[in-house]
Design an enzyme around this catalytic site. Structure first.
Site, PDB file in Angstrom:
ATOM      1  N   ASP A 146     -15.605  -4.645 -17.040  1.00 40.39           N
ATOM      2  CA  ASP A 146     -14.952  -3.950 -15.930  1.00 40.39           C
ATOM      3  C   ASP A 146     -15.823  -2.798 -15.433  1.00 40.39           C
ATOM      4  O   ASP A 146     -16.017  -2.608 -14.226  1.00 40.39           O
ATOM      5  CB  ASP A 146     -13.597  -3.410 -16.362  1.00 40.39           C
ATOM      6  CG  ASP A 146     -12.577  -4.502 -16.631  1.00 40.39           C
ATOM      7  OD1 ASP A 146     -12.809  -5.656 -16.206  1.00 40.39           O
ATOM      8  OD2 ASP A 146     -11.551  -4.215 -17.276  1.00 40.39           O
ATOM      9  N   THR A 159     -12.153 -11.744 -25.950  1.00 38.69           N
ATOM     10  CA  THR A 159     -10.982 -10.967 -26.336  1.00 38.69           C
ATOM     11  C   THR A 159      -9.670 -11.724 -26.279  1.00 38.69           C
ATOM     12  O   THR A 159      -8.620 -11.154 -26.575  1.00 38.69           O
ATOM     13  CB  THR A 159     -10.872  -9.736 -25.428  1.00 38.69           C
ATOM     14  OG1 THR A 159     -10.892 -10.164 -24.057  1.00 38.69           O
ATOM     15  CG2 THR A 159     -12.040  -8.780 -25.670  1.00 38.69           C
ATOM     16  N   LYS A 188     -10.334 -17.678 -23.496  1.00 42.66           N
ATOM     17  CA  LYS A 188     -11.726 -17.473 -23.106  1.00 42.66           C
ATOM     18  C   LYS A 188     -12.710 -18.205 -24.015  1.00 42.66           C
ATOM     19  O   LYS A 188     -13.876 -18.379 -23.655  1.00 42.66           O
ATOM     20  CB  LYS A 188     -12.051 -15.974 -23.108  1.00 42.66           C
ATOM     21  CG  LYS A 188     -11.210 -15.155 -22.134  1.00 42.66           C
ATOM     22  CD  LYS A 188     -11.635 -13.695 -22.147  1.00 42.66           C
ATOM     23  CE  LYS A 188     -10.796 -12.859 -21.179  1.00 42.66           C
ATOM     24  NZ  LYS A 188     -11.249 -11.454 -21.117  1.00 42.66           N
ATOM     25  N   GLU A 197     -16.153 -13.567 -11.310  1.00 39.60           N
ATOM     26  CA  GLU A 197     -16.975 -12.581 -12.017  1.00 39.60           C
ATOM     27  C   GLU A 197     -18.209 -12.169 -11.192  1.00 39.60           C
ATOM     28  O   GLU A 197     -18.269 -11.075 -10.668  1.00 39.60           O
ATOM     29  CB  GLU A 197     -17.404 -13.116 -13.391  1.00 39.60           C
ATOM     30  CG  GLU A 197     -16.256 -13.200 -14.389  1.00 39.60           C
ATOM     31  CD  GLU A 197     -15.466 -14.516 -14.295  1.00 39.60           C
ATOM     32  OE1 GLU A 197     -14.543 -14.711 -15.087  1.00 39.60           O
ATOM     33  OE2 GLU A 197     -15.807 -15.338 -13.405  1.00 39.60           O
ATOM     34  N   CYS A 214      -6.226 -28.433 -15.468  1.00 41.63           N
ATOM     35  CA  CYS A 214      -5.617 -27.139 -15.165  1.00 41.63           C
ATOM     36  C   CYS A 214      -6.684 -26.052 -15.270  1.00 41.63           C
ATOM     37  O   CYS A 214      -7.444 -26.007 -16.242  1.00 41.63           O
ATOM     38  CB  CYS A 214      -4.481 -26.874 -16.152  1.00 41.63           C
ATOM     39  SG  CYS A 214      -3.570 -25.344 -15.833  1.00 41.63           S
ATOM     40  N   CYS A 223      -5.787 -20.141 -14.050  1.00 42.00           N
ATOM     41  CA  CYS A 223      -4.474 -19.508 -14.180  1.00 42.00           C
ATOM     42  C   CYS A 223      -4.575 -17.995 -14.014  1.00 42.00           C
ATOM     43  O   CYS A 223      -3.652 -17.342 -13.528  1.00 42.00           O
ATOM     44  CB  CYS A 223      -3.843 -19.855 -15.528  1.00 42.00           C
ATOM     45  SG  CYS A 223      -4.841 -19.381 -16.965  1.00 42.00           S
ATOM     46  N   CYS A 281      -8.605 -25.815 -19.650  1.00 36.20           N
ATOM     47  CA  CYS A 281      -9.576 -25.272 -18.695  1.00 36.20           C
ATOM     48  C   CYS A 281     -10.914 -25.008 -19.372  1.00 36.20           C
ATOM     49  O   CYS A 281     -11.981 -25.121 -18.748  1.00 36.20           O
ATOM     50  CB  CYS A 281      -9.042 -23.994 -18.066  1.00 36.20           C
ATOM     51  SG  CYS A 281      -8.614 -22.689 -19.240  1.00 36.20           S
TER      52      CYS A 281
END
Length: 290
Positions: free
Chosen positions: A39, A147, A151, A236, A248, A251, A279
């Site tokens: 971030d 995290t 992922k 990203e 899918c 989300c 995914c």
């Protein structure tokens, strides 16, 4: 979020005060509230763009000041800052009073440009670090941890890619702090941010997930192969992106969904079914190799 407000005060129907927001020459505080490395790297560049646009003095608080190369900004530790004319808070607020567009429905960097009232385009952050010696030769860096469960990528698939790279003459170095046992793969011992940056710097390219280390490799100018199906391909930054649109996916960016950081196994559509995390799991090792 930034709005060029005009404030007017009337008394007995007579205008007695009028002021339009003008930040030129003012001291402005921008707070990056997230502790996440990704971030911070995604948003810090817009703080400088804000300073340029408004010709103001910008104070920025982050949790990663030691690796940021922004002498034009006053970088401070998170906390109370005095003497500022305006304050903007960068983050995912889930609050229409604090961000003009629902945060998870847009690319990560755009959440910052929207709050600061700037045009959206990819801004790569500037880093300061010491380039250590390359002691590994010809190698690729990977990062296999993140995290949240959605992922992660399958261990067997990672192993196939690692073996492929080794066959091509590369060493493979896993720079994740967490230890994942792979064959033919070196686990980085010194995972300090300083050493990690140096090791990524000397690698030929980087393979990772949607994580802070992928953002770090991008900021260091590495070609990044990102394995992430839970976000839209443009969420990203520009990179090589194996992706499976047939299952899918994305989300994370659906307006009706809100990620629950307290649920490591968050999967809004298929939790506890055979399709859970498809995914990611349906991105194959061959797709990454190709």
């Amino acid at each position: 979020y930034y709005t060029k407000w005009t404030a007017k005060v009337y008394q007995d129907n007579e205008l007695i005060y009028s002021n339009t927001l003008d930040l030129e020459g003012k001291r402005v505080f921008i707070s990056i509230d997230s502790k996440a490395l990704g971030d911070t790297l995604a948003w810090i560049g817009y703080c400088l763009e804000f300073k340029k646009k408004h010709n103001c003095d910008v104070v920025v608080s982050t949790f990663w000041n030691k690796i940021l190369d922004y002498p034009e900004l006053e970088l401070v530790e998170p906390g109370h800052v005095t003497g500022c004319y305006a304050l903007y808070s960068l983050g995912w607020h889930w609050d229409s009073n604090k961000e003009p567009v629902l945060c998870n429905t847009i690319p990560l960097q755009q959440s910052a440009s929207n709050i600061l009232g700037l045009d959206y385009y990819e801004v790569k952050p500037r880093l300061k670090y010491d380039i250590g010696e390359n002691v590994y030769g010809k190698y690729v860096t990977i990062a296999t941890n993140s995290t949240a469960g959605l992922k992660f990528w399958l261990k067997d698939s990672w192993q196939v890619v690692i073996d492929f790279l080794v066959e091509k003459g590369y060493k493979v170095i896993n720079v994740s702090k967490e230890r994942n046992p792979f064959n033919n793969c070196y686990q980085l011992e010194d995972t300090s941010i300083e050493n990690t940056m140096s090791v990524i710097h000397h690698s030929d390219f980087f393979i990772g997930l949607s994580s802070g280390l992928s953002h770090l490799a991008w900021a260091l100018g590495k070609e990044v192969v990102m394995i992430a199906g839970f976000t839209e391909p443009d969420h990203e930054f520009k990179c090589i992106r194996p992706y499976n649109h047939k299952v899918c996916h994305a989300c994370w960016n659906k307006k009706e969904e809100r990620f629950d950081a307290g649920d490591f196994l968050w999967c809004p559509s298929h939790k506890n079914t055979t399709r859970m995390f498809e995914c990611q799991t349906q991105i194959t090792a061959q797709m990454v190799i190709d």
